[in-house]
Design a protein around this motif. Structure first.
Motif, short mmCIF file in Angstrom:
data_model
loop_
_atom_site.label_atom_id
_atom_site.label_comp_id
_atom_site.label_asym_id
_atom_site.label_seq_id
_atom_site.Cartn_x
_atom_site.Cartn_y
_atom_site.Cartn_z
N VAL A 28 60.06 66.56 87.90
CA VAL A 28 59.51 65.22 87.75
C VAL A 28 60.34 64.42 86.76
CG1 VAL A 28 57.50 63.90 87.03
CG2 VAL A 28 57.20 65.98 88.34
N MET A 29 60.69 65.08 85.67
CA MET A 29 61.51 64.44 84.64
C MET A 29 62.86 63.97 85.21
SD MET A 29 60.28 64.22 81.58
CE MET A 29 59.07 64.91 80.46
N GLY A 32 62.55 61.13 87.62
CA GLY A 32 62.20 59.92 86.87
C GLY A 32 63.40 59.33 86.15
N SER A 98 57.11 57.43 89.70
CA SER A 98 57.00 56.32 88.77
C SER A 98 55.53 55.98 88.51
CB SER A 98 57.73 55.09 89.34
OG SER A 98 57.49 53.98 88.52
N LEU A 100 53.07 58.06 88.60
CA LEU A 100 52.55 59.10 87.73
C LEU A 100 53.00 58.87 86.29
CD1 LEU A 100 50.86 61.48 88.58
CD2 LEU A 100 52.90 62.90 88.53
N TRP A 101 54.23 58.47 86.16
CA TRP A 101 54.82 58.20 84.86
C TRP A 101 54.04 57.09 84.15
CZ3 TRP A 101 60.09 60.28 84.21
CH2 TRP A 101 60.56 60.15 82.91
N ASP A 102 53.83 56.02 84.86
CA ASP A 102 53.09 54.90 84.28
C ASP A 102 51.69 55.33 83.88
OD1 ASP A 102 55.27 53.33 84.65
OD2 ASP A 102 54.53 52.30 86.42
N TRP A 103 51.07 56.13 84.74
CA TRP A 103 49.72 56.61 84.42
C TRP A 103 49.74 57.39 83.12
CZ3 TRP A 103 47.08 60.94 83.27
CH2 TRP A 103 45.68 60.86 83.32
N SER A 104 50.74 58.26 82.97
CA SER A 104 50.85 59.07 81.76
C SER A 104 50.96 58.20 80.52
CB SER A 104 52.08 59.98 81.86
OG SER A 104 51.97 60.85 82.95
N ALA A 105 51.82 57.23 80.61
CA ALA A 105 52.02 56.35 79.46
C ALA A 105 50.72 55.64 79.09
CB ALA A 105 53.12 55.33 79.77
N HIS A 107 47.49 56.53 79.87
CA HIS A 107 46.27 57.29 79.60
C HIS A 107 46.46 58.51 78.72
CE1 HIS A 107 44.03 54.79 82.38
NE2 HIS A 107 45.00 54.95 83.26
N HIS A 108 47.65 58.69 78.21
CA HIS A 108 47.90 59.86 77.37
C HIS A 108 46.95 59.90 76.18
CE1 HIS A 108 50.57 62.20 74.42
NE2 HIS A 108 50.02 63.06 75.23
N ALA A 110 43.96 58.72 75.93
CA ALA A 110 42.61 59.10 76.34
C ALA A 110 42.49 60.60 76.48
CB ALA A 110 42.25 58.40 77.65
N ILE A 111 43.54 61.23 76.96
CA ILE A 111 43.52 62.68 77.14
C ILE A 111 43.47 63.39 75.79
CG2 ILE A 111 44.95 64.64 77.84
CD1 ILE A 111 45.62 63.23 80.35
N ILE A 112 44.31 62.91 74.89
CA ILE A 112 44.31 63.48 73.54
C ILE A 112 42.93 63.40 72.92
CG2 ILE A 112 45.26 63.22 71.21
CD1 ILE A 112 47.27 64.23 73.20
N MET B 1 53.73 48.08 81.55
CA MET B 1 54.87 48.99 81.28
C MET B 1 55.40 49.60 82.58
SD MET B 1 54.85 51.99 78.46
CE MET B 1 53.92 51.29 77.09
N LEU B 3 58.79 51.63 84.79
CA LEU B 3 59.81 52.65 84.58
C LEU B 3 61.11 52.05 84.07
CD1 LEU B 3 60.16 55.42 87.24
CD2 LEU B 3 60.39 55.54 84.79
N LYS B 8 60.66 54.05 77.62
CA LYS B 8 60.06 55.16 78.32
C LYS B 8 60.86 56.45 78.19
CE LYS B 8 56.96 54.06 80.54
NZ LYS B 8 57.13 53.90 81.97
N MET B 15 54.99 61.92 77.77
CA MET B 15 54.96 62.20 79.21
C MET B 15 54.98 63.69 79.47
SD MET B 15 55.38 61.24 82.49
CE MET B 15 56.32 61.61 83.98
N VAL B 18 51.59 65.27 79.18
CA VAL B 18 50.74 64.99 80.33
C VAL B 18 51.19 65.82 81.53
CG1 VAL B 18 50.00 63.24 81.97
CG2 VAL B 18 50.19 62.68 79.56
N LEU B 19 52.48 65.94 81.70
CA LEU B 19 53.00 66.68 82.85
C LEU B 19 52.66 68.16 82.79
CD1 LEU B 19 56.49 65.19 83.63
CD2 LEU B 19 54.42 65.13 85.00
N ASP B 67 40.49 67.90 79.31
CA ASP B 67 41.29 66.68 79.25
C ASP B 67 40.51 65.44 79.66
OD1 ASP B 67 43.33 68.26 78.45
OD2 ASP B 67 44.62 67.97 80.20
N LEU B 89 38.19 58.45 84.13
CA LEU B 89 39.61 58.70 83.85
C LEU B 89 40.24 59.46 85.00
CD1 LEU B 89 41.92 58.44 81.80
CD2 LEU B 89 41.16 60.59 80.78
N PRO B 96 47.60 57.68 91.51
CA PRO B 96 48.98 58.19 91.63
C PRO B 96 49.08 59.53 92.35
CG PRO B 96 48.24 58.22 89.34
CD PRO B 96 47.25 57.43 90.10
#
Lengths: 138, 138
Positions: A28-29, A32, A98, A100-105, A107-108, A110-112, B1, B3, B8, B15, B18-19, B67, B89, B96
């Motif tokens: 994924v990385m 991306g 992309s 998924l990436w945006d989602w991570s940025a 909602h990260h 919220a997960i924490i 935000m 990509l 980023k 990221m 989250v991944l 999470d 959430l 995605p």
DNA sequence: CAGAATCCGATCGGATACTG
DNA sequence: CAGTATCCGATCGGATTCTG
């Protein structure tokens, strides 16, 4: 075909195969990063992807190449130069990645937070009722 | 935000975290299936997700719950009934994931083809130049 | 620079048996 | 039914060393 298609749940055997590659962190990385930057050399990728070892980057790139998602171009120079970029197929994949990436940025945080709350509750429960931890890490 | 935001690539440390959850095959499956079906019991999920072991489903669900992506509701009956569904959430994540799912359904064939071509070329090369396989599986 | 090869501890994850 | 607990082989993946 959308997710509401009920044939999809039966078809998730095929999905499973794709996820074995896509569902890999480094893949994924790589997709991306290559999607953002177009073409990169091996060590450029390595520097941009935080924490990847040389070994894993090599394996990941080979797998992506094998799956037709990434092209590998060797320039017969010395020192050697090898450039990677997305194939057309890879570029189509870059779209959902992309997302998924945006989602991570987004909602990260919220997960924490959710983890902190869960762990606090967990510890409180354990303290009140000192049993063995359930399925503890592993 | 988006990509194209250059921050980023620096931010891919977050990221990465989250991944570690999203990039897991079973997590993607569970979110996808729950997104489709709303609410499901443990064994319903197990039946719908091809090949998952009881152990992995339990661990996956616990992590998703931790999470804040999935709720777990226990009904104190006998025999026990436990229902799982997406949180708010989790529902945002389902978007995605659905994109990824659709991509898989659409391009799985292309990947299979690419692999066949790659492997054929690989075998031909090895046959012509019988060296040890590079980084062979693992 | 871009890997390949090897070593080896860590983690994953299936199978199995047991329980409220 | 919905787990939990344990065993244990398989795989993952980092660290290190070597090469064209």
């Amino acid at each position: 075909m959308s997710l509401t298609d009920t044939s999809k749940s039966a078809n998730c055997l095929a999905m499973s195969d794709v996820l074995n590659r896509i569902g890999d962190k480094w893949s994924v990385m790589v997709v991306g990063i290559l999607g953002q930057n177009g073409t990169l050399r091996f060590n450029e990728l390595k520097r941009m992807i935080n924490g990847v070892s040389q070994r894993m980057l090599t394996l990941t790139l080979r797998n992506l190449e094998r799956d037709g998602l990434v092209t590998r171009t060797i320039y017969p120079e010395v020192p050697p130069r090898v450039e990677y970029s997305l194939t057309e197929l890879g570029k189509t994949l870059q779209v959902p990645i992309s997302g998924l990436w945006d989602w991570s940025a987004e909602h990260h945080g919220a997960i924490i937070d959710a983890r902190a709350i869960y762990d606090a509750r967990e510890n409180a429960t354990v303290a009140a009722e000192p049993r063995k931890a359930a399925y503890a890490r592993g």
